[in-house]
Design a protein around this motif. Structure first.
Motif, PDB file in Angstrom:
ATOM      1  N   ILE A  33      -5.098  -7.443  20.779  1.00 25.40           N
ATOM      2  CA  ILE A  33      -5.493  -6.873  19.496  1.00 25.40           C
ATOM      3  C   ILE A  33      -5.352  -5.366  19.558  1.00 25.40           C
ATOM      4  CG2 ILE A  33      -7.402  -6.534  17.868  1.00 25.40           C
ATOM      5  CD1 ILE A  33      -8.540  -9.191  18.776  1.00 25.40           C
ATOM      6  N   ILE A  34      -4.792  -4.794  18.504  1.00 26.26           N
ATOM      7  CA  ILE A  34      -4.729  -3.345  18.354  1.00 26.26           C
ATOM      8  C   ILE A  34      -5.556  -3.009  17.120  1.00 26.26           C
ATOM      9  CG2 ILE A  34      -3.238  -1.361  17.939  1.00 26.26           C
ATOM     10  CD1 ILE A  34      -1.038  -2.882  19.342  1.00 26.26           C
ATOM     11  N   THR A  35      -6.438  -2.025  17.248  1.00 29.82           N
ATOM     12  CA  THR A  35      -7.363  -1.696  16.167  1.00 29.82           C
ATOM     13  C   THR A  35      -7.216  -0.235  15.740  1.00 29.82           C
ATOM     14  OG1 THR A  35      -9.116  -1.191  17.740  1.00 29.82           O
ATOM     15  CG2 THR A  35      -9.033  -3.447  16.880  1.00 29.82           C
ATOM     16  N   PRO A  36      -6.129   0.092  15.059  1.00 28.08           N
ATOM     17  CA  PRO A  36      -5.958   1.474  14.610  1.00 28.08           C
ATOM     18  C   PRO A  36      -6.823   1.775  13.392  1.00 28.08           C
ATOM     19  CG  PRO A  36      -4.229   0.134  13.690  1.00 28.08           C
ATOM     20  CD  PRO A  36      -5.031  -0.763  14.618  1.00 28.08           C
ATOM     21  N   ASN A  37      -7.129   3.051  13.208  1.00 23.23           N
ATOM     22  CA  ASN A  37      -7.683   3.444  11.922  1.00 23.23           C
ATOM     23  C   ASN A  37      -6.491   3.728  11.003  1.00 23.23           C
ATOM     24  OD1 ASN A  37      -6.803   6.167  12.340  1.00 23.23           O
ATOM     25  ND2 ASN A  37      -8.695   6.600  13.439  1.00 23.23           N
ATOM     26  N   ARG A  38      -6.752   4.032   9.777  1.00 23.38           N
ATOM     27  CA  ARG A  38      -5.646   4.223   8.826  1.00 23.38           C
ATOM     28  C   ARG A  38      -4.733   5.383   9.214  1.00 23.38           C
ATOM     29  NH1 ARG A  38      -6.402   1.823   3.224  1.00 23.38           N
ATOM     30  NH2 ARG A  38      -7.955   0.231   3.581  1.00 23.38           N
ATOM     31  N   ARG A  39      -5.299   6.453   9.740  1.00 20.75           N
ATOM     32  CA  ARG A  39      -4.478   7.596  10.154  1.00 20.75           C
ATOM     33  C   ARG A  39      -3.535   7.173  11.282  1.00 20.75           C
ATOM     34  NH1 ARG A  39      -4.646  10.496  14.346  1.00 20.75           N
ATOM     35  NH2 ARG A  39      -6.772   9.910  14.870  1.00 20.75           N
ATOM     36  N   GLU A  40      -4.061   6.464  12.284  1.00 16.31           N
ATOM     37  CA  GLU A  40      -3.237   6.016  13.404  1.00 16.31           C
ATOM     38  C   GLU A  40      -2.147   5.053  12.942  1.00 16.31           C
ATOM     39  OE1 GLU A  40      -6.814   6.378  16.709  1.00 16.31           O
ATOM     40  OE2 GLU A  40      -6.560   4.512  15.566  1.00 16.31           O
ATOM     41  N   LEU A  41      -2.488   4.163  12.018  1.00 17.82           N
ATOM     42  CA  LEU A  41      -1.502   3.230  11.483  1.00 17.82           C
ATOM     43  C   LEU A  41      -0.420   3.976  10.711  1.00 17.82           C
ATOM     44  CD1 LEU A  41      -0.572   0.319  11.009  1.00 17.82           C
ATOM     45  CD2 LEU A  41      -2.122   0.243   9.037  1.00 17.82           C
ATOM     46  N   SER A  42      -0.816   4.944   9.909  1.00 15.26           N
ATOM     47  CA  SER A  42       0.142   5.738   9.144  1.00 15.26           C
ATOM     48  C   SER A  42       1.072   6.521  10.065  1.00 15.26           C
ATOM     49  CB  SER A  42      -0.604   6.686   8.206  1.00 15.26           C
ATOM     50  OG  SER A  42       0.314   7.462   7.479  1.00 15.26           O
ATOM     51  N   GLU A  43       0.516   7.134  11.111  1.00 14.67           N
ATOM     52  CA  GLU A  43       1.336   7.900  12.042  1.00 14.67           C
ATOM     53  C   GLU A  43       2.324   7.013  12.795  1.00 14.67           C
ATOM     54  OE1 GLU A  43      -1.468   9.990  14.481  1.00 14.67           O
ATOM     55  OE2 GLU A  43      -1.865  11.489  12.924  1.00 14.67           O
ATOM     56  N   ALA A  44       1.911   5.804  13.133  1.00 14.00           N
ATOM     57  CA  ALA A  44       2.775   4.895  13.889  1.00 14.00           C
ATOM     58  C   ALA A  44       3.902   4.319  13.040  1.00 14.00           C
ATOM     59  CB  ALA A  44       1.947   3.762  14.490  1.00 14.00           C
ATOM     60  N   THR A  45       3.640   4.144  11.745  1.00 14.66           N
ATOM     61  CA  THR A  45       4.634   3.493  10.885  1.00 14.66           C
ATOM     62  C   THR A  45       5.374   4.444   9.963  1.00 14.66           C
ATOM     63  OG1 THR A  45       3.009   3.034   9.154  1.00 14.66           O
ATOM     64  CG2 THR A  45       3.313   1.329  10.858  1.00 14.66           C
ATOM     65  N   GLY A  46       4.811   5.627   9.739  1.00 15.09           N
ATOM     66  CA  GLY A  46       5.416   6.561   8.797  1.00 15.09           C
ATOM     67  C   GLY A  46       5.128   6.222   7.345  1.00 15.09           C
ATOM     68  N   LEU A  47       4.216   5.292   7.113  1.00  8.24           N
ATOM     69  CA  LEU A  47       3.859   4.886   5.747  1.00  8.24           C
ATOM     70  C   LEU A  47       2.461   5.371   5.392  1.00  8.24           C
ATOM     71  CD1 LEU A  47       5.093   1.179   5.754  1.00  8.24           C
ATOM     72  CD2 LEU A  47       6.203   3.157   4.711  1.00  8.24           C
ATOM     73  N   PRO A  48       2.205   5.630   4.110  1.00  3.58           N
ATOM     74  CA  PRO A  48       0.849   5.984   3.706  1.00  3.58           C
ATOM     75  C   PRO A  48      -0.069   4.769   3.843  1.00  3.58           C
ATOM     76  CG  PRO A  48       2.219   5.666   1.778  1.00  3.58           C
ATOM     77  CD  PRO A  48       3.129   5.577   2.984  1.00  3.58           C
ATOM     78  N   CYS A  49      -1.344   5.027   4.058  1.00  4.75           N
ATOM     79  CA  CYS A  49      -2.316   3.942   4.235  1.00  4.75           C
ATOM     80  C   CYS A  49      -3.603   4.232   3.472  1.00  4.75           C
ATOM     81  CB  CYS A  49      -2.630   3.746   5.715  1.00  4.75           C
ATOM     82  SG  CYS A  49      -1.251   3.140   6.671  1.00  4.75           S
ATOM     83  N   GLU A  50      -3.479   4.867   2.329  1.00  2.92           N
ATOM     84  CA  GLU A  50      -4.668   5.228   1.553  1.00  2.92           C
ATOM     85  C   GLU A  50      -5.317   4.008   0.905  1.00  2.92           C
ATOM     86  OE1 GLU A  50      -6.060   8.266   1.531  1.00  2.92           O
ATOM     87  OE2 GLU A  50      -4.502   8.783   2.979  1.00  2.92           O
ATOM     88  N   SER A  51      -4.533   3.132   0.354  1.00 10.33           N
ATOM     89  CA  SER A  51      -5.076   1.943  -0.313  1.00 10.33           C
ATOM     90  C   SER A  51      -4.946   0.725   0.608  1.00 10.33           C
ATOM     91  CB  SER A  51      -4.318   1.668  -1.614  1.00 10.33           C
ATOM     92  OG  SER A  51      -3.003   1.223  -1.324  1.00 10.33           O
ATOM     93  N   ASP A  52      -5.648  -0.348   0.263  1.00  6.49           N
ATOM     94  CA  ASP A  52      -5.522  -1.587   1.028  1.00  6.49           C
ATOM     95  C   ASP A  52      -4.086  -2.102   0.996  1.00  6.49           C
ATOM     96  OD1 ASP A  52      -8.212  -1.469   1.616  1.00  6.49           O
ATOM     97  OD2 ASP A  52      -8.800  -3.031   0.178  1.00  6.49           O
ATOM     98  N   ALA A  53      -3.430  -2.011  -0.155  1.00  9.98           N
ATOM     99  CA  ALA A  53      -2.049  -2.484  -0.280  1.00  9.98           C
ATOM    100  C   ALA A  53      -1.113  -1.675   0.614  1.00  9.98           C
ATOM    101  CB  ALA A  53      -1.591  -2.421  -1.738  1.00  9.98           C
ATOM    102  N   GLU A  54      -1.323  -0.363   0.660  1.00  9.33           N
ATOM    103  CA  GLU A  54      -0.484   0.478   1.532  1.00  9.33           C
ATOM    104  C   GLU A  54      -0.722   0.141   2.998  1.00  9.33           C
ATOM    105  OE1 GLU A  54      -0.016   4.517  -1.161  1.00  9.33           O
ATOM    106  OE2 GLU A  54      -1.704   4.366   0.225  1.00  9.33           O
ATOM    107  N   ALA A  55      -1.983  -0.092   3.358  1.00  4.50           N
ATOM    108  CA  ALA A  55      -2.292  -0.461   4.740  1.00  4.50           C
ATOM    109  C   ALA A  55      -1.650  -1.792   5.108  1.00  4.50           C
ATOM    110  CB  ALA A  55      -3.800  -0.511   4.955  1.00  4.50           C
ATOM    111  N   GLU A  56      -1.692  -2.754   4.194  1.00  2.00           N
ATOM    112  CA  GLU A  56      -1.051  -4.052   4.443  1.00  2.00           C
ATOM    113  C   GLU A  56       0.458  -3.883   4.645  1.00  2.00           C
ATOM    114  OE1 GLU A  56      -2.219  -7.093   4.898  1.00  2.00           O
ATOM    115  OE2 GLU A  56      -4.323  -6.749   4.434  1.00  2.00           O
ATOM    116  N   ALA A  57       1.096  -3.021   3.853  1.00  2.00           N
ATOM    117  CA  ALA A  57       2.528  -2.770   4.001  1.00  2.00           C
ATOM    118  C   ALA A  57       2.827  -2.117   5.347  1.00  2.00           C
ATOM    119  CB  ALA A  57       3.040  -1.897   2.854  1.00  2.00           C
ATOM    120  N   ALA A  58       1.965  -1.204   5.776  1.00  2.33           N
ATOM    121  CA  ALA A  58       2.151  -0.551   7.067  1.00  2.33           C
ATOM    122  C   ALA A  58       1.978  -1.554   8.210  1.00  2.33           C
ATOM    123  CB  ALA A  58       1.181   0.616   7.219  1.00  2.33           C
ATOM    124  N   VAL A  59       1.014  -2.466   8.078  1.00  4.55           N
ATOM    125  CA  VAL A  59       0.834  -3.501   9.092  1.00  4.55           C
ATOM    126  C   VAL A  59       2.071  -4.383   9.157  1.00  4.55           C
ATOM    127  CG1 VAL A  59      -0.464  -5.601   9.654  1.00  4.55           C
ATOM    128  CG2 VAL A  59      -1.671  -3.500   9.057  1.00  4.55           C
TER     129      VAL A  59
END
Length: 86
Positions: A33-59
């Motif tokens: 399991i990897i448990t990033p916060n939204r900033r870490e997820l955004s940095e790893a993927t290059g996608l915004p993660c402000e909304s739940d939908a954006e976070a799902e797209a980044a995942v």
């Protein structure tokens, strides 16, 4: 060192949880399991993660990369559970 620790834990039958601190998650390959916060997820993927939908797209992008993939993402005081597709 990280991959050696992950490999040793896997051989021992232990789950490996990672709180990623790198932009490149390939070092965490094999983690349970990897448990990033939204900033870490955004940095790893290059996608915004402000909304739940954006976070799902980044995942989805992280999972599609073939590298380590997050199972949940920290959001403020809570967490978003992002179920692994079967």
């Amino acid at each position: 060192f990280r991959s050696e620790a992950i490999d040793a834990a896997k051989r021992a039958g232990k789950p490996v949880l990672v709180d990623p601190k790198r932009r490149d998650w390939s070092a965490y390959s094999g983690a349970s399991i990897i448990t990033p916060n939204r900033r870490e997820l955004s940095e790893a993927t290059g996608l915004p993660c402000e909304s739940d939908a954006e976070a799902e797209a980044a995942v989805a992008r992280a999972r599609g990369s073939g590298r380590a993939a997050p199972a949940d993402v920290a959001r403020g005081a809570g967490r978003n559970q992002l179920r692994r597709s079967r």
